[in-house]
Design an enzyme around this catalytic site. Structure first.
Site, PDB file in Angstrom:
ATOM      1  N   LYS A   1       0.828  -1.202   0.000  1.00 60.55           N
ATOM      2  CA  LYS A   1       0.000   0.000   0.000  1.00 60.55           C
ATOM      3  C   LYS A   1       0.865   1.256   0.000  1.00 60.55           C
ATOM      4  O   LYS A   1       2.030   1.219   0.416  1.00 60.55           O
ATOM      5  CB  LYS A   1      -0.885   0.020   1.256  1.00 60.55           C
ATOM      6  CG  LYS A   1      -1.936  -1.061   1.333  1.00 60.55           C
ATOM      7  CD  LYS A   1      -2.674  -0.997   2.657  1.00 60.55           C
ATOM      8  CE  LYS A   1      -3.758  -2.062   2.757  1.00 60.55           C
ATOM      9  NZ  LYS A   1      -4.894  -1.794   1.874  1.00 60.55           N
TER      10      LYS A   1
ATOM     11  N   ARG B   1     -10.439 -11.464   1.548  1.00 60.92           N
ATOM     12  CA  ARG B   1     -11.337 -12.464   0.972  1.00 60.92           C
ATOM     13  C   ARG B   1     -10.689 -13.845   0.945  1.00 60.92           C
ATOM     14  O   ARG B   1     -11.387 -14.860   0.974  1.00 60.92           O
ATOM     15  CB  ARG B   1     -11.787 -12.015  -0.419  1.00 60.92           C
ATOM     16  CG  ARG B   1     -10.701 -11.932  -1.458  1.00 60.92           C
ATOM     17  CD  ARG B   1     -11.053 -11.003  -2.608  1.00 60.92           C
ATOM     18  NE  ARG B   1     -11.025  -9.605  -2.187  1.00 60.92           N
ATOM     19  CZ  ARG B   1     -11.286  -8.584  -3.001  1.00 60.92           C
ATOM     20  NH1 ARG B   1     -11.602  -8.814  -4.266  1.00 60.92           N
ATOM     21  NH2 ARG B   1     -11.242  -7.340  -2.558  1.00 60.92           N
TER      22      ARG B   1
END
Length: 494
Positions: free
Chosen positions: A278, A352
């Protein structure tokens, strides 16, 4: 703070501070009229002079009021008389909470003369929740602490004795929600060098010491590997902190074999993005990527505190996503616990991957319903801002129940579509599915990914990326959507 409900004569009651609810305009409750009669029209004169209007949330502190036993009196504006008090309670309670330090009072008596049969439960419940929320402090790591709130006891004074029973139920439920939200916020606010998967497991152990109705079990990396939870394990490969899944079971139903409601919380105690790292700006907030697990912790605390007559299972999926030498990579293909294969496109779409294996794992409980809670996608913030939690699922009744609970709890949520058109976006050329399909409909395609692992039960997905914490000068966890989930469970308990 300790809360209690009594029916008392407020003008004669000795207390550090009496809180009076004042309607906007000259027409006031009988309690306020009685107060004025004893004090030479103190409030009426203030309203006539324009010094106090009763506008919603307005406050004024009076000292040494003649013929009143209380040391000081706090006037709080309740707005227009025709307005619904429950719709205004958040602003009213916040106004009082913000004055607690200034009031310097150990005991408050709050007059609730406006209550009736339709609003006594809801008003008291929301009042306790809101006041506790705005009194919350997280200064565990600060050498200079915030000013201490000296208020120890808050008494609600209700005139009509027939309203005490519903008000007491509202107090009971409100305290459970307030305690759960505070516990969730405190857990989520912990820094990542303190809070890892082992810390989550230890917190569950502490919870078990307070409530013997809970059963706790832990799955370390060896146990996860034995179960074939390879997607979950891949995410934590780059971290020195071990991945641990913590399961909290509660059996409150008369039929101990009754199908439970299962809550699954994403517990990424820090998410660097992994190899797909990130940007540095805002990465400090990635300690909040475990707010789903923190939510499960808080809700399970409330379930045990309220002794709900249902069976509930909570799973905290603890993990850390770091770009270490063992980290998984874009292009890797993972075999999930279900046997379905996943092509890794982006290692920052890690939540996920953790959840898909847990959603397969929970089939063993033969659940009535499964709800996962996850700070899953920045796309949800684009879609719904920081106001609404995104809701999707494979069962319309379950989704509707959650949306109704969100409205009842004033914990906003909004349904997003989930259909086969979006499934096309996550098809892979070399595996069954891929874990990221780009920006378009990102919240929905993430839910589509999860839906592949939920065919055997009713399932709903809560994307709390926009609601679980706030940024900036007031950075901190919000405790959402704890209130919504507790309200949902209360409804299932009736």
């Amino acid at each position: 703070m300790n809360f209690e409900i009594k029916s008392s004569d407020i003008v004669k009651q000795k207390t550090d501070c009496l809180v009076l609810s004042i309607w906007q305009g000259k027409t006031q409750s009988q309690q306020v009229q009685d107060f004025d009669q004893l004090t030479n029209n103190t409030i009426a004169n203030l309203i006539t002079a324009g010094d106090f209007s009763g506008k919603l949330g307005e406050t004024l502190v009076l000292y040494n009021v003649a013929n009143i036993a209380a040391k000081k009196v706090l006037l709080v504006g309740f707005g227009e008389r025709k307005s619904n008090p429950i719709e205004n309670v958040d602003k009213i309670a916040k106004s009082i909470a913000n004055l607690l330090t200034l009031l310097n009072s150990k005991q408050l008596v709050i007059s609730l003369a406006h209550l009736n049969k339709t609003n006594s439960y809801g008003f008291v419940k929301r009042f306790v929740e809101t006041m506790t929320y705005h009194s919350y402090r997280f200064d565990e790591f600060q050498s200079t602490k915030a000013p201490v709130i000296k208020t120890e006891n808050i008494q609600f004074s209700i005139v009509d004795k027939t309203l005490i029973a519903p008000a007491e139920l509202g107090l009971k439920h409100g305290l459970a929600v307030a305690n759960a939200v505070s516990a969730t916020r405190t857990l989520a606010n912990q820094p990542s060098n303190v809070c890892n998967a082992q810390f989550l497991a230890d917190k569950a152990k502490e919870l078990n010491q307070h409530f013997n109705t809970l059963k706790i079990s832990y799955y370390d990396e060896k146990a996860l590997a034995k179960l074939g939870m390879n997607a979950y394990l891949a995410v934590g490969q780059g971290s020195q902190n071990e991945s641990i899944m913590t399961v909290i079971e509660y059996q409150g139903a008369k039929d101990k074999n009754a199908a439970p409601i299962v809550l699954v919380g994403k517990g990424l105690t820090f998410d660097s993005g992994g190899i797909s790292i990130k940007p540095a700006a805002g990465m400090d907030e990635m300690k909040y990527d475990m707010c789903g697990a923190a939510t499960v912790y808080g809700v399970m605390q409330a379930v045990a505190e309220l002794n709900l007559p249902i069976n509930v299972v909570g799973v905290m999926a603890g993990c850390e996503n770091m770009p270490g030498t063992g980290a998984y990579r874009p292009g890797d293909i993972l075999t999930t616990m279900s046997g379905k294969t996943v092509e890794v496109i982006n290692t920052d779409a890690e939540g996920r991957l953790v959840l898909c294996d847990v959603l397969t794992f929970v089939e063993r409980f033969k659940p009535e319903a499964v709800i996962d809670i996850a700070t899953l996608t920045g796309a949800c913030i684009v879609a719904l801002g920081h106001h609404y939690t995104g809701v999707m699922g494979n069962h319309s009744q379950l989704v509707d129940q959650l949306l109704t609970a969100s409205n009842q709890a004033n914990d906003k949520a909004w349904q997003l579509p989930l259909d086969n058109d979006f499934q096309e976006q996550i098809k892979s050329t070399c595996a069954d599915i891929m874990n990221s399909s780009g920006r378009d409909g990102g919240t929905i395609t993430a839910a589509c990914f999860l839906s592949h692992f939920t065919h055997n039960y009713h399932w709903a997905h809560l994307d709390i990326a926009g609601t679980a914490w706030v940024s900036g000068g007031k950075k901190g966890a919000t405790g959402r959507p704890v209130a919504m989930l507790i309200q949902y469970l209360l409804e299932q308990s009736r």
